[in-house]
Design a protein around this motif. Structure first.
Motif, short mmCIF file in Angstrom:
data_model
loop_
_atom_site.label_atom_id
_atom_site.label_comp_id
_atom_site.label_asym_id
_atom_site.label_seq_id
_atom_site.Cartn_x
_atom_site.Cartn_y
_atom_site.Cartn_z
N GLY A 156 0.83 -1.20 0.00
CA GLY A 156 0.00 0.00 0.00
C GLY A 156 0.87 1.25 0.00
N ARG A 157 0.25 2.38 0.38
CA ARG A 157 0.97 3.66 0.39
C ARG A 157 1.98 3.71 1.54
N LEU A 158 3.02 4.49 1.32
CA LEU A 158 3.90 4.85 2.43
C LEU A 158 3.10 5.68 3.43
N HIS A 159 3.59 5.75 4.66
CA HIS A 159 2.91 6.53 5.69
C HIS A 159 3.87 7.52 6.34
N GLY A 160 3.34 8.66 6.71
CA GLY A 160 4.16 9.70 7.31
C GLY A 160 4.77 9.26 8.63
N ALA A 161 5.89 9.87 8.98
CA ALA A 161 6.59 9.53 10.22
C ALA A 161 7.46 10.70 10.65
N TYR A 162 7.82 10.70 11.93
CA TYR A 162 8.82 11.65 12.42
C TYR A 162 10.17 10.97 12.35
N MET A 163 11.19 11.70 11.92
CA MET A 163 12.54 11.12 11.90
C MET A 163 13.58 12.20 12.16
N LEU A 164 14.59 11.81 12.89
CA LEU A 164 15.78 12.64 13.13
C LEU A 164 16.92 11.97 12.39
N LEU A 165 17.38 12.59 11.30
CA LEU A 165 18.41 11.97 10.47
C LEU A 165 19.73 11.91 11.21
N ASP A 166 20.44 10.79 11.05
CA ASP A 166 21.75 10.66 11.71
C ASP A 166 22.80 11.55 11.07
N GLU A 167 22.59 11.93 9.82
CA GLU A 167 23.46 12.90 9.16
C GLU A 167 22.61 13.70 8.18
N ALA A 168 23.02 14.94 7.95
CA ALA A 168 22.26 15.81 7.04
C ALA A 168 22.67 15.52 5.60
N SER A 169 22.41 14.29 5.17
CA SER A 169 22.77 13.86 3.82
C SER A 169 21.87 14.54 2.80
N VAL A 170 22.49 15.15 1.78
CA VAL A 170 21.71 15.83 0.75
C VAL A 170 20.90 14.83 -0.06
N THR A 171 21.57 13.79 -0.58
CA THR A 171 20.85 12.82 -1.39
C THR A 171 19.90 11.99 -0.53
N GLY A 172 20.30 11.72 0.72
CA GLY A 172 19.40 11.00 1.62
C GLY A 172 18.14 11.79 1.90
N THR A 173 18.29 13.10 2.19
CA THR A 173 17.13 13.95 2.41
C THR A 173 16.26 14.00 1.16
N ALA A 174 16.87 14.11 -0.02
CA ALA A 174 16.12 14.17 -1.27
C ALA A 174 15.29 12.90 -1.46
N ASN A 175 15.88 11.76 -1.21
CA ASN A 175 15.16 10.50 -1.36
C ASN A 175 13.97 10.42 -0.41
N ILE A 176 14.18 10.82 0.84
CA ILE A 176 13.11 10.75 1.84
C ILE A 176 11.99 11.73 1.48
N VAL A 177 12.37 12.95 1.07
CA VAL A 177 11.36 13.94 0.67
C VAL A 177 10.52 13.42 -0.49
N MET A 178 11.18 12.82 -1.48
CA MET A 178 10.44 12.33 -2.64
C MET A 178 9.54 11.16 -2.27
N GLY A 179 9.92 10.39 -1.25
CA GLY A 179 9.02 9.36 -0.77
C GLY A 179 7.87 9.93 0.02
N ALA A 180 8.14 10.95 0.84
CA ALA A 180 7.14 11.49 1.76
C ALA A 180 6.04 12.27 1.05
N VAL A 181 6.34 12.89 -0.10
CA VAL A 181 5.32 13.74 -0.74
C VAL A 181 4.10 12.96 -1.18
N LEU A 182 4.24 11.65 -1.43
CA LEU A 182 3.09 10.82 -1.81
C LEU A 182 2.66 9.88 -0.69
N ALA A 183 3.25 10.03 0.51
CA ALA A 183 2.90 9.18 1.64
C ALA A 183 1.59 9.64 2.27
N GLU A 184 0.95 8.75 2.99
CA GLU A 184 -0.27 9.07 3.70
C GLU A 184 0.08 9.70 5.05
N GLY A 185 -0.42 10.92 5.32
CA GLY A 185 -0.15 11.56 6.60
C GLY A 185 1.00 12.54 6.52
#
Length: 434
Positions: A156-185
């Motif tokens: 099913g759909r991804l779901h929203g969550a709170y997360m504190l990244l272990d490092e401020a990775s640019v590509t990591g943040t980009a991947n998570i943002v692109m996943g989160a924009v279509l997630a539920e919540g």
């Protein structure tokens, strides 16, 4: 394997326009997978890494139309999911670091993705943990085949969550943002990267219909939506190229105008070069670098030796430390270059030492540069480009050096700098591709 033959020691003069930003392109191009509607992107650099990513998207079924030399239209309305199971896809993914950023869009829209461990520069450890930990918190389930093949899926759909990244990775943040924009919540990302290129991605997604708050900060709040639409996007100029051209002008004693720089997006880059004694003049959105016979490294107020180090944005980008190190070799004074993020990025200094530079490699992360104040010029040698940024730093060194240099493996430079030989030749450089 191609090489550059460089006859150095000649001042250059003229205007040069920076290419579109490589590091932005790798994120923006993957974002087209989030919608079935057309997305038009302009100011795309014609460089090897970007062209490989466009080829990968095309082979995945994305319709790609070239509207002009730097403008493409993409439409991902018929993505071939079975292509991800082919040896051709595995080979493409391994050859390109930027391929990792298809994970978030594919997982968000299609519920699954797989990828071999991606390639890229050999500049030290570059773990992908931030990418996968973030996507797992959104509901992705990761499995690892062997040591270098990843599969991630969701029911099913991804779901929203709170997360504190272990490092401020640019590509990591980009991947998570692109996943989160279509997630539920709602997704909250703390310690998010906030580089201008990540901001550009977020602004593009908002135009596509995403709901993102906190753009430009390290705290992003994303309210997921059911679908995204098409948009048009123009990429920023490449800040690493702009910094490289500033360094080139200083090292060669040249008068160069760098056009259309988007100066407000450069952060600490201009002030860092000023600390090395390089004069810069802002003329509208252009940077004018006058010819200087000498430049002197600043010290701290107590007279101690200056340290230049990289940091996550708004700190200094690590991609420019190689250039800054080279520029310091001909300055008056001493500086400590501290490369915090990658433990192999300073290992090209042996070539500079062979050219006559005075550098002490303290450890894998730090090098002390004793400037020669242009009293003793570097001299030409034959050398090999180890990665993109070291490669262009060595090219700058060769253009400032007395005599003939040969730089081998310039495909590394081609990965990040479009037509660099032709563009520098137009400024008067004696540079020939062999």
């Amino acid at each position: 394997m191609a090489s550059f033959e460089v006859i150095g020691g000649k001042p250059l003069k003229g205007e040069i326009v920076p290419q579109g930003a490589k590091n932005e392109a790798l994120q923006i191009l993957c974002a087209v997978l989030l919608t079935d509607e057309p997305v038009t992107i302009s100011n795309i650099p014609d460089i090897r890494d970007v062209n490989k990513l466009i080829e990968l998207l095309r082979d995945m079924g994305v319709k790609v139309g070239k509207l002009s030399p730097d403008t493409y239209r993409f439409q991902a309305d018929d993505v071939h999911l079975d292509y991800l199971d082919t040896p051709e896809f595995a080979a493409q993914g391994r050859a390109l670091r930027g391929s990792v950023m298809i994970l978030g869009p594919m997982l968000a829209r299609f519920g699954k993705c797989q990828l071999p461990k991606p390639g890229g520069d050999k500049i030290g450890r570059r773990p992908l943990d931030t990418h996968f930990l973030g996507l797992e918190k959104l509901g992705g389930k990761l499995t690892l085949e062997g040591t270098d093949f990843y599969r991630i899926s969701t029911e099913g759909r991804l779901h929203g969550a709170y997360m504190l990244l272990d490092e401020a990775s640019v590509t990591g943040t980009a991947n998570i943002v692109m996943g989160a924009v279509l997630a539920e919540g709602v997704t909250t990302i703390y310690n998010a990267a906030c580089e201008p290129y990540l901001q550009q991605l977020c602004k593009m997604l908002v135009r596509m219909g995403a709901k993102i708050n906190g753009i430009g900060s390290n705290l992003l709040t994303i309210e997921g939506v059911e679908r995204l639409g098409g948009t048009e996007h123009r990429m920023l100029p490449d800040m690493i190229e702009i910094g490289s051209f500033i360094g080139l002008a200083a090292m060669t004693g040249s008068e160069i105008t760098i056009k259309d720089c988007q100066i407000p997006e450069l952060g600490l880059i201009p002030d860092t070069f000023r600390k090395l004694g390089i004069q810069l003049e802002f003329r509208g959105d252009d940077i004018f670098v006058p010819a200087q016979d000498n430049y002197e490294i600043a010290t701290y107020l107590d007279g101690s030796i200056l340290t230049i180090s990289d940091h996550t944005w708004p700190g200094l980008t690590p991609d420019l430390l190689s250039v800054l190190l080279v520029v310091a070799t001909q300055a008056k004074g001493t500086v400590l270059i501290h490369q915090k993020m990658f433990e192999s990025r300073l290992f090209f200094v042996d070539k500079l030492i062979d050219m006559g530079a005075q550098i002490i490699l303290c450890d894998p992360h730090r090098a002390t540069v004793i400037g020669l104040d242009k009293r003793t010029r570097l001299h030409g040698i034959t050398m090999t480009s180890p990665d993109i940024r070291a490669g262009v730093a060595l090219l700058i060194a060769a253009l400032s050096a007395n005599g003939r240099s040969v730089i081998e493996n310039v495909e590394q430079i081609d990965r990040g700098y479009q037509y660099i030989d032709k563009r520098l030749t137009a400024l008067g450089a004696q540079l020939r591709r062999l």
